[in-house]
Scaffold this active site. Structure first.
Site, PDB file in Angstrom:
ATOM      1  N   SER A 151       0.806  -1.224   0.000  1.00  0.00           N
ATOM      2  CA  SER A 151       0.000   0.000   0.000  1.00  0.00           C
ATOM      3  C   SER A 151       0.834   1.266   0.000  1.00  0.00           C
ATOM      4  CB  SER A 151      -0.948   0.011   1.205  1.00  0.00           C
ATOM      5  OG  SER A 151      -0.218  -0.039   2.418  1.00  0.00           O
TER       6      SER A 151
ATOM      7  N   ASP B  44      -3.760   7.881   8.213  1.00  0.00           N
ATOM      8  CA  ASP B  44      -4.828   7.068   8.810  1.00  0.00           C
ATOM      9  C   ASP B  44      -4.343   6.095   9.875  1.00  0.00           C
ATOM     10  OD1 ASP B  44      -3.511   5.130   7.370  1.00  0.00           O
ATOM     11  OD2 ASP B  44      -5.138   4.762   5.950  1.00  0.00           O
TER      12      ASP B  44
ATOM     13  N   HIS C 136      -0.798   4.599   6.952  1.00  0.00           N
ATOM     14  CA  HIS C 136      -0.255   5.200   5.744  1.00  0.00           C
ATOM     15  C   HIS C 136       0.093   6.660   5.972  1.00  0.00           C
ATOM     16  CE1 HIS C 136      -3.131   1.938   4.627  1.00  0.00           C
ATOM     17  NE2 HIS C 136      -2.040   1.536   4.009  1.00  0.00           N
TER      18      HIS C 136
END
Length: 384
Positions: free
Chosen positions: A41, A347, A350
């Site tokens: 990610s 968040d 990330h």
């Protein structure tokens, strides 16, 4: 004494930032026609959204003004890499709708690991697209796009396809390994995880070798960041024992494991250079950049690095960014903060766009790379 040594090390890092690649500035920059990225990610530009449920608002709204397949309020480090090389943002391989692959493709997906994991994405968010699968996808992509390119009858038909000759001239980027550590923390003792590290980095090396066998020559490999500083690892900790957190509030043992993983990775990259003599392989110390910002957040104009911009967190109850949950009988939405540009963590897992841009500014000049070459010179050393 240990605290002083760490401060001195950080001071050296910040002194070093911005001075890399001095001896290469007179050389012609590499003209990378494309980027092919592999990762999780930290560099996924839409793969996991295309394969499963799309990432919701408020993700993406700080730059793209809508969700855009990225786990951030805006651009990721891979986006800043593309900008720096004057290339378009990478389309995700798994996103088949209106995609242009002339200048590369992104095989990264959120939750990816280097080693295959025996669990589904619905359990702990681990992607089924581990690194070996990403390499298989790349091989399929290369074969299929070459066929389509050769079959095309007009320039227009070829315009969204990679030129076959560009694969050997492209930059191959890797940013993966963080989730192997997080799975290890969940499933293994630290001794077991340490024992697994050589195999994990060997599997990454195998991925590089497979691309090399297909003609890839320029590789840009990120190490893993200070995972113990991710706020998600601190959400539910109450009254930690002495020594559990470091001087910046990060989980010390997890960060120590990240450092150990990176040592194994760097050693393996050095061996790869001997095994792949025609390649240029750059090892990039992203960990130093990330920990450098976290440890100096206030002076760099950021808020508390362990605070989260998007999501709702109070009294050890957490609602994930963009989600709705019931807390004490009240419906709560995990909304964004008012000024994401002041936050390092978007968040809890990330990074914000502002943090990613800071990392890019301190990485792409080569000052944290081995060898210390800027990314625009990452083809230096490639042999025909």
């Amino acid at each position: 004494m240990e605290f002083r040594r760490q401060l001195e090390s950080l001071f050296l890092v910040f002194c070093f930032l911005g001075v890399g690649g001095e001896g290469l500035r007179d050389q012609e920059p590499c003209e990378f026609p494309a980027i092919y990225n592999f990762g999780d990610s930290n560099s996924d530009t839409g793969g996991i959204s295309a394969a499963f449920e799309p990432i919701p608002a408020p993700y993406g709204e700080g730059f793209f003004h809508k969700p855009y397949g990225r786990d951030s309020d805006g651009r990721l480090l891979i986006d800043f890499i593309a900008e720096h090389l004057s290339l378009p943002y990478l389309s995700a391989y798994l996103n088949s709708l209106a995609t242009n692959y002339r200048h590369g493709a992104n095989f990264a997906t959120g939750g990816s690991t280097i080693r295959r994991q025996n669990e589904t994405i619905f359990e702990y968010g681990i992607s089924p697209f581990s690194l070996d699968i990403q390499i298989i996808q790349f091989t399929q992509f290369k074969t299929r796009t070459n066929d389509l390119y050769n079959q095309a009858k007009t320039p227009l038909e070829r315009s969204n396809l990679p030129r076959p000759q560009d694969y050997s001239k492209a930059l191959y980027t890797f940013d993966i390994g963080q989730n192997d550590l997080s799975v290890g923390f969940r499933k293994m003792s630290f001794d077991q995880l340490r024992a697994a590290m050589p195999d994990i980095v060997n599997q990454l090396a195998t991925a590089v070798q497979r691309i090399y066998q297909q003609g890839g020559r320029a590789f840009w490999i990120h190490n893993t960041g200070p995972i113990g500083c991710l706020p998600v690892n601190l959400f539910y900790i109450q009254n930690p024992p002495a020594g559990y957190l470091d001087q910046y509030g990060c989980v010390k043992a997890q960060n120590d494991m990240a450092v150990e993983f990176n040592r194994h990775l760097k050693d393996r990259v050095i061996k790869l250079r001997a095994e792949l003599p025609k390649a240029a392989i750059t090892y990039v110390d992203v960990h130093a950049a990330k920990y450098g910002l976290i440890s100096n957040a206030k002076n760099e104009g950021f808020a508390d690095p362990l605070k989260v911009c998007c999501g709702y967190h109070v009294n050890y109850s957490h609602v994930w960014c963009g989600s709705i949950a019931s807390i004490n009988g009240r419906e709560v939405y995990g909304a964004s903060c008012g000024n994401p540009s002041r936050y390092i963590s978007w968040d809890g897992v990330h990074y914000s766009q502002a943090a990613s841009q800071w990392f890019a500014n301190h990485i792409l000049n080569g000052s944290l790379s081995d060898p210390p070459v800027p990314i625009t010179q990452a083809c230096q050393g490639v042999k025909e």
